[in-house]
Design a protein around this motif. Structure first.
Motif, PDB file in Angstrom:
ATOM      1  N   VAL A   1       7.354   3.338  -5.591  1.00 54.30           N
ATOM      2  CA  VAL A   1       6.511   4.298  -6.299  1.00 54.30           C
ATOM      3  C   VAL A   1       7.379   5.500  -6.652  1.00 54.30           C
ATOM      4  O   VAL A   1       8.427   5.731  -6.041  1.00 54.30           O
ATOM      5  N   THR A   2       6.944   6.263  -7.646  1.00 60.89           N
ATOM      6  CA  THR A   2       7.694   7.442  -8.077  1.00 60.89           C
ATOM      7  C   THR A   2       6.895   8.700  -7.780  1.00 60.89           C
ATOM      8  O   THR A   2       5.680   8.739  -7.983  1.00 60.89           O
ATOM      9  N   VAL A   3       7.592   9.723  -7.291  1.00 59.18           N
ATOM     10  CA  VAL A   3       6.964  11.005  -7.013  1.00 59.18           C
ATOM     11  C   VAL A   3       7.839  12.107  -7.612  1.00 59.18           C
ATOM     12  O   VAL A   3       9.071  12.003  -7.592  1.00 59.18           O
ATOM     13  N   THR A   4       7.219  13.121  -8.166  1.00 60.61           N
ATOM     14  CA  THR A   4       7.956  14.230  -8.768  1.00 60.61           C
ATOM     15  C   THR A   4       8.026  15.399  -7.795  1.00 60.61           C
ATOM     16  O   THR A   4       7.005  15.848  -7.266  1.00 60.61           O
ATOM     17  N   LEU A   5       9.231  15.879  -7.546  1.00 63.49           N
ATOM     18  CA  LEU A   5       9.446  16.999  -6.631  1.00 63.49           C
ATOM     19  C   LEU A   5       9.891  18.226  -7.415  1.00 63.49           C
ATOM     20  O   LEU A   5      10.643  18.127  -8.381  1.00 63.49           O
ATOM     21  N   ALA A   6       9.405  19.378  -6.964  1.00 61.76           N
ATOM     22  CA  ALA A   6       9.814  20.647  -7.560  1.00 61.76           C
ATOM     23  C   ALA A   6      11.133  21.101  -6.934  1.00 61.76           C
ATOM     24  O   ALA A   6      11.510  20.653  -5.855  1.00 61.76           O
ATOM     25  N   ALA A   7      11.827  22.011  -7.616  1.00 63.86           N
ATOM     26  CA  ALA A   7      13.075  22.565  -7.087  1.00 63.86           C
ATOM     27  C   ALA A   7      12.775  23.379  -5.831  1.00 63.86           C
ATOM     28  O   ALA A   7      11.793  24.128  -5.780  1.00 63.86           O
TER      29      ALA A   7
ATOM     30  N   GLY B   1       0.799  -1.227   0.000  1.00 64.35           N
ATOM     31  CA  GLY B   1       0.000   0.000   0.000  1.00 64.35           C
ATOM     32  C   GLY B   1       0.826   1.267   0.000  1.00 64.35           C
ATOM     33  O   GLY B   1       0.365   2.312   0.481  1.00 64.35           O
ATOM     34  N   LEU B   2       2.031   1.205  -0.551  1.00 67.21           N
ATOM     35  CA  LEU B   2       2.922   2.368  -0.523  1.00 67.21           C
ATOM     36  C   LEU B   2       2.365   3.509  -1.361  1.00 67.21           C
ATOM     37  O   LEU B   2       2.012   3.337  -2.523  1.00 67.21           O
ATOM     38  N   LYS B   3       2.314   4.687  -0.754  1.00 69.56           N
ATOM     39  CA  LYS B   3       1.887   5.904  -1.439  1.00 69.56           C
ATOM     40  C   LYS B   3       2.822   7.038  -1.057  1.00 69.56           C
ATOM     41  O   LYS B   3       3.316   7.102   0.069  1.00 69.56           O
ATOM     42  N   ALA B   4       3.078   7.937  -1.989  1.00 66.93           N
ATOM     43  CA  ALA B   4       3.935   9.090  -1.734  1.00 66.93           C
ATOM     44  C   ALA B   4       3.341  10.318  -2.396  1.00 66.93           C
ATOM     45  O   ALA B   4       2.881  10.251  -3.537  1.00 66.93           O
ATOM     46  N   GLN B   5       3.349  11.431  -1.672  1.00 63.64           N
ATOM     47  CA  GLN B   5       2.756  12.662  -2.181  1.00 63.64           C
ATOM     48  C   GLN B   5       3.559  13.865  -1.709  1.00 63.64           C
ATOM     49  O   GLN B   5       3.955  13.937  -0.542  1.00 63.64           O
ATOM     50  N   ALA B   6       3.809  14.788  -2.626  1.00 62.34           N
ATOM     51  CA  ALA B   6       4.465  16.045  -2.278  1.00 62.34           C
ATOM     52  C   ALA B   6       3.386  17.037  -1.858  1.00 62.34           C
ATOM     53  O   ALA B   6       2.557  17.452  -2.673  1.00 62.34           O
ATOM     54  N   VAL B   7       3.357  17.387  -0.576  1.00 61.60           N
ATOM     55  CA  VAL B   7       2.325  18.261  -0.031  1.00 61.60           C
ATOM     56  C   VAL B   7       2.858  19.678   0.060  1.00 61.60           C
ATOM     57  O   VAL B   7       3.925  19.926   0.637  1.00 61.60           O
TER      58      VAL B   7
ATOM     59  N   GLY C   1       3.197  23.513   1.284  1.00 57.95           N
ATOM     60  CA  GLY C   1       3.058  24.217   2.554  1.00 57.95           C
ATOM     61  C   GLY C   1       4.161  25.244   2.584  1.00 57.95           C
ATOM     62  O   GLY C   1       4.244  26.100   1.722  1.00 57.95           O
ATOM     63  N   ALA C   2       5.042  25.126   3.582  1.00 59.64           N
ATOM     64  CA  ALA C   2       6.255  25.942   3.592  1.00 59.64           C
ATOM     65  C   ALA C   2       7.256  25.239   2.690  1.00 59.64           C
ATOM     66  O   ALA C   2       8.240  24.645   3.127  1.00 59.64           O
ATOM     67  N   GLY C   3       6.995  25.281   1.372  1.00 60.25           N
ATOM     68  CA  GLY C   3       7.711  24.443   0.440  1.00 60.25           C
ATOM     69  C   GLY C   3       7.034  23.081   0.413  1.00 60.25           C
ATOM     70  O   GLY C   3       6.142  22.804   1.198  1.00 60.25           O
ATOM     71  N   GLU C   4       7.421  22.232  -0.509  1.00 60.31           N
ATOM     72  CA  GLU C   4       6.823  20.905  -0.584  1.00 60.31           C
ATOM     73  C   GLU C   4       7.432  19.986   0.471  1.00 60.31           C
ATOM     74  O   GLU C   4       8.636  19.983   0.694  1.00 60.31           O
ATOM     75  N   ARG C   5       6.589  19.199   1.125  1.00 61.49           N
ATOM     76  CA  ARG C   5       7.063  18.199   2.080  1.00 61.49           C
ATOM     77  C   ARG C   5       6.547  16.852   1.627  1.00 61.49           C
ATOM     78  O   ARG C   5       5.358  16.691   1.336  1.00 61.49           O
TER      79      ARG C   5
END
Length: 205
Positions: free
Chosen positions: A187-193, A81-87, A89-93
Motif C-alpha cells: 500500500v502507499t502512504v503519503t508523508l509530510a516533511a 489486510g495491510l493498512k498504513a496511516q500517518a497519524v 501527534g508530535a509530528g506524524e507517526r
C-alpha cells in the motif's frame, strides 16, 4: 533435530541474515588481512555504508540463495489486510495494521514483516528498510490482527550539519511479507516533511 524432521515439532525460525547465491554477491569478496601473519593490524573499510544485509541485495538488484526473514513450517499462513496511516501527534507517526492467519492443518508460528520503500528524494542508503515485525503463534484456522507503530527515525536520514533526523515528503510504499523476497501486499502512504532533534526526539517546527 529428530523431532523437527519427524514433524513432532513445527519449526518456527526465520533467517536473520541473507545467504548469497554466489561469492560475486558479497560486498567484500576478499577477506581483509587474510594474507597477513597472526595478530597483525589491518584496516577494514565498509564501503557499503549502511546498505548491509538485505539492503545490499536490494541496492544491487541481487537475487539471494536464501533471503532475510525466510522460514519453513509444516503449516501455511495468509498475510493480508495491510493498512498504513500517518497519524498526527508530535509530528506524524506511521501506523501499520495487517492480519495473520493460519490456513494449514496444525499450530505454528509466523512472522509478519513490514518494509517501507522511500521515494528517491529521501536519500536512503537502499531502496527500502525493515520498519517492524510481529511473530505470532496461531492454531489451526486462527487469525489475528496486528498493529505496529513505526519509529520515525526508521523513515528518516540523519543530518550531521543540524543534528536532526529528516523525513522527506512524498509517497512511501509499505510492504507486508513473509521474507524480504516474499512480499504479499503493498500500500502507499503519503508523508509530510519532518525534522526532529536527535537527542530530544521532538519534532522541529
Amino acid at each position: 533435530m529428530a523431532r523437527v524432521l519427524s514433524g513432532e515439532v513445527n519449526p518456527s525460525g526465520h533467517l536473520p541474515l541473507t545467504f548469497p547465491a554466489s561469492e560475486a554477491q558479497f560486498v567484500h569478496q576478499a577477506l581483509p588481512g587474510g594474507d597477513l601473519p597472526p595478530n597483525s593490524s589491518f584496516t577494514v573499510r565498509y564501503t557499503e555504508g549502511a546498505a548491509v544485509g538485505y539492503k545490499w541485495f536490494d541496492l544491487k538488484g541481487y537475487t539471494p540463495l536464501f533471503a532475510f526473514g525466510q522460514g519453513l513450517s509444516y503449516t501455511t499462513f495468509r498475510m493480508d489486510g495491510l493498512k498504513a496511516q500517518a497519524v498526527e501527534g508530535a509530528g506524524e507517526r506511521l501506523t501499520i495494521g495487517f492480519t495473520l492467519a493460519n490456513t494449514g492443518a496444525r499450530e505454528g508460528k509466523t512472522v509478519g514483516q513490514v518494509y517501507v520503500a522511500a521515494p528517491k528524494s529521501a536519500g536512503w542508503e537502499a531502496p527500502r528498510r525493515l520498519v517492524g515485525f510481529r511473530k505470532l503463534s496461531l492454531s489451526k484456522g486462527q487469525s489475528q490482527t496486528v498493529t505496529l507503530s513505526v519509529d520515525p527515525r526508521l523513515l528518516a536520514v540523519y543530518d550531521e550539519a543540524t543534528s536532526e533526523w529528516v523525513i522527506a515528503p512524498g509517497a512511501y510504499e509499505v510492504q507486508l511479507g513473509a521474507a524480504s523476497d516474499d512480499i504479499r501486499e503493498r500500500v502507499t502512504v503519503t508523508l509530510a516533511a519532518q525534522r526532529f532533534a536527535a537527542r530530544q526526539g521532538k519534532t522541529v517546527p
